[in-house]
Write an enzyme that holds these catalytic residues in place. Sequence first.
Site, mmCIF file in Angstrom:
data_model
loop_
_atom_site.group_PDB
_atom_site.id
_atom_site.type_symbol
_atom_site.label_atom_id
_atom_site.label_comp_id
_atom_site.label_asym_id
_atom_site.label_seq_id
_atom_site.Cartn_x
_atom_site.Cartn_y
_atom_site.Cartn_z
ATOM 1 N N TYR A 1 11.331 -14.892 -10.541
ATOM 2 C CA TYR A 1 10.210 -15.492 -11.178
ATOM 3 C C TYR A 1 9.307 -14.495 -12.277
ATOM 4 O O TYR A 1 9.104 -14.822 -13.234
ATOM 5 C CB TYR A 1 9.134 -15.888 -10.160
ATOM 6 C CG TYR A 1 9.402 -16.885 -9.475
ATOM 7 C CD1 TYR A 1 9.852 -18.394 -9.782
ATOM 8 C CD2 TYR A 1 9.801 -16.799 -7.981
ATOM 9 C CE1 TYR A 1 9.785 -19.389 -8.923
ATOM 10 C CE2 TYR A 1 10.160 -17.762 -7.098
ATOM 11 C CZ TYR A 1 10.462 -19.061 -7.463
ATOM 12 O OH TYR A 1 10.648 -20.242 -6.816
ATOM 13 N N GLY B 1 1.888 -23.704 -3.827
ATOM 14 C CA GLY B 1 0.457 -23.093 -3.958
ATOM 15 C C GLY B 1 0.024 -23.500 -5.146
ATOM 16 O O GLY B 1 -1.350 -23.265 -5.384
ATOM 17 N N ASN C 1 0.391 -17.135 -5.283
ATOM 18 C CA ASN C 1 1.539 -17.319 -5.845
ATOM 19 C C ASN C 1 2.033 -16.354 -7.040
ATOM 20 O O ASN C 1 1.196 -15.641 -7.682
ATOM 21 C CB ASN C 1 1.083 -18.529 -6.965
ATOM 22 C CG ASN C 1 1.036 -19.802 -6.163
ATOM 23 O OD1 ASN C 1 2.000 -20.286 -5.731
ATOM 24 N ND2 ASN C 1 -0.209 -20.292 -6.441
ATOM 25 N N GLN D 1 -4.838 31.284 2.623
ATOM 26 C CA GLN D 1 -4.309 31.796 3.880
ATOM 27 C C GLN D 1 -3.121 32.499 3.886
ATOM 28 O O GLN D 1 -2.264 32.216 3.008
ATOM 29 C CB GLN D 1 -4.375 30.740 4.980
ATOM 30 C CG GLN D 1 -5.682 30.071 5.173
ATOM 31 C CD GLN D 1 -5.507 28.537 5.762
ATOM 32 O OE1 GLN D 1 -5.133 27.816 5.207
ATOM 33 N NE2 GLN D 1 -6.333 28.267 6.866
#
Lengths: 253, 568
Positions: B343, B463, B499, B157
């Site tokens: 962790y 958990g 976890n 275009q």
Amino acid sequence: MAYKPQYGPGTSKVAENRRKQMNPSQKLEKMRDVTDEDIVLILGHRAPGAAYPTAHPPLAEQQEPDCPIRKIVTPTDGAKAGDRVRYIQFADSMFFAPCHPYQRTYTECYRFRGIDPGTLSGRQIVECRERDLEKYSKELVETELLDAARTGIRGATVHGHSLRLAENGMMFDMLQRSVLGEDGIVRYVKNQIGEPLDRAVAIGKPLDEKWLKAHTTIFHSLGGTPYRDDAEYIEYVQRIHSLRTKYGFMPKE
Amino acid sequence: MAKIERTQKLFLQALKEKFQGQDVQSETAEYYKFNGYHQSPRKEEFVKASRAVEMDRGISMYNPVRCHLGGIPLGQRQLMTYEVSGTGVFVEGDDLHFVNNSAMQQMWDDIRRTVIVNMDLAHQTLQKRLGKEVTPETINEYLHVLNHAMPGAAVVQEHMVETHPGLVDDCYVKVFTGDQELADDLEPQFVLDVEKLFPAKQAEALSAAVGKSLWQAIHIPTTVSRTCDGGTTSRWSAMQIGMSFIAAYRMCAGEAAVADLSYAAKHAGVIQMASHLPARRARGPNEPGGIMFGVFSDIIQANRKYPNDPAKASLEVVGAGTMLFDQIWLGSYMSGGVGFTQYATAAYTDNILDEFTYYGMDYAKDKYKVDWKNPSPGDKVKPTQEIVNDLATEVTLNAMEQYEQYPTMMEDHFGGSQRAGVIAAASGLTTSITTGNSNAGLNAWYLSMLLHKDGWSRLGFFGYDLQDQCGSANSLSMVSDRGLMGELRGPNYPNYAMNVGHQGEYAAIVGSSHYGRGDAFCYSPLVKVCFADPSLKFDFAEPRREFAKGAIREFMPAGERSLIIPAR
């Protein structure tokens, strides 16, 4: 046939210690005297002498629904009085502390009523009605389940269970809630969430290394009982795992 | 099980560096004398930066003295540096949070902004429906047009806005095929040449799997996928693909055949990196929760670069996986805050998991005669329950003993979740590599967790009680709702979304079963080839090295904005 608890497998001293702590017919050895007031101070939930705050009216004063379970289960004193639920939380050093998180939970479940324990790696919490908690806490603090240096009563910032011991033998505690005095006595100078106490609470001398290694409930290959040496224990865990795996197939037999 | 001798101790150098001047096997240490956070140059930098921000904006910010536990700042114990495993580079822990690490951001950006789109469907439409000729020359022309359009330029275009090339320089499209003759006829700049990028055996397998199909490896601009989301990637790419076909093949912009091309580019021929998630997690495609572990193991390319070291290849997946699934997915998409990083990094720092895994390799070689340095399906051990139990038990016991005998290592991995993830990962990787079976590896993981819990009377976060204690039962069954092949599991698998310290390791356990067999790919040959691209900003063959570069501020990411903001 009535269920007869076995309190866990194993032929080692550690396994035997675990069974002894869990078995409610075995009396836990009392190691120290801590007054009721001192327990209340360490817990930090209410001021000594203050009334127990309540979560609901005493059971005798409220309409109880017609519930068969309520007829079977006798409420604890705390539940009867409508006490709120509060907690005590412990951190146990992996260097031969007498008790450790799952062991604590199992032991409490066998010995206490109306409790809600939570088990993590660096801490173990038990929650229950406040007056029950104070009674249970006294037993947890005064008996062989606690060592003044390697067991910490810590509501928050529990960091320390896996760290090397301080040079004076105390487990690391960022907040230094308990300190070892020159007289060899450990005193709590802050309550379990770290608020300074108006007066120090003595909980006695640390237990000696020989006693700890003879009474600990953790396997440890450095100077303690190696896990590997308790073949029955290992075989038991393998068996549990194998059976659970097999159950995943939903066997018909 | 029977302990074997292994004297290497890969973690020793890191421990000695971290605990300088101390006996790394001592059971005691000094505390409370480190002057709090002042011992960390990075935290000092944070304080200084925060003061400048506060002066500028008039709102208080980082203040570890006032705000941490009512006046007791971090650093009552020694704040440690970390060696990014396998790199020899020591970094500040803070620099392994993805906010502070541009390489980590770019790794996820590079996955989220990628889709693979088939060209055969479009070519059939062009040839059969429109009667257009498709030749290597027309494909080359199309690729020129597409590489103009994909970053955000107009091709059809008049009077259109366009994007600044300097802001979208990471966006491009290449193609790949198993038809080497066709590949040779295309302009090399556009081709991912399977024969050149992969070792011969892997190239042969990949070419056979891809076959004569032609695929586009598309990477939309990082800035676009960041501003929008992963679901944007296929939409952005499909729009530019459609416009490029129109321009390159001189089609009518509104004719119905364009719908066929759009449908192919948006749906029929699209390979997303991740499936969309159910409403309760509310993410579109190409978001981390939908990445199957088999796909993730194909995204990571370490087995291409290190085909004779399946342990290293797997450890790279662990590093990349814990970063993406723990730090970014669970740690930020699903939760928030900074705790997950602490962790996750345990699995890719200080060579601890590396040592435990190579112990497993030595054990497998010693006991089961598995020549793990020459991966092949030929010497894999049949994954009976007895053998899985044996491998997992020995690796777990060894790892626990190492923690016990090196108290500084226990202090390094001060959280039970860290230790549990690392020990179970080593057990799972060992079993996967030894048996060539990903589900056997997952089963070993769960036995490791149970052994660990009973040995130390502790495991990880709450958990873990659920995820790791019901895991035995769902790790081998393939019955619907009771289990699934590891390759097809992902972060959203039931009970896996709970976890930290699991999903990256699961992905690696899946990958390692294939790396141990010498397979060229785990799940998708297309994904494997796509991410072998040396033009990508992030090197997927060396994720841990890239993270280290990010941590020491030597990684150059995409997503440039300085062109359109005031100069500082």
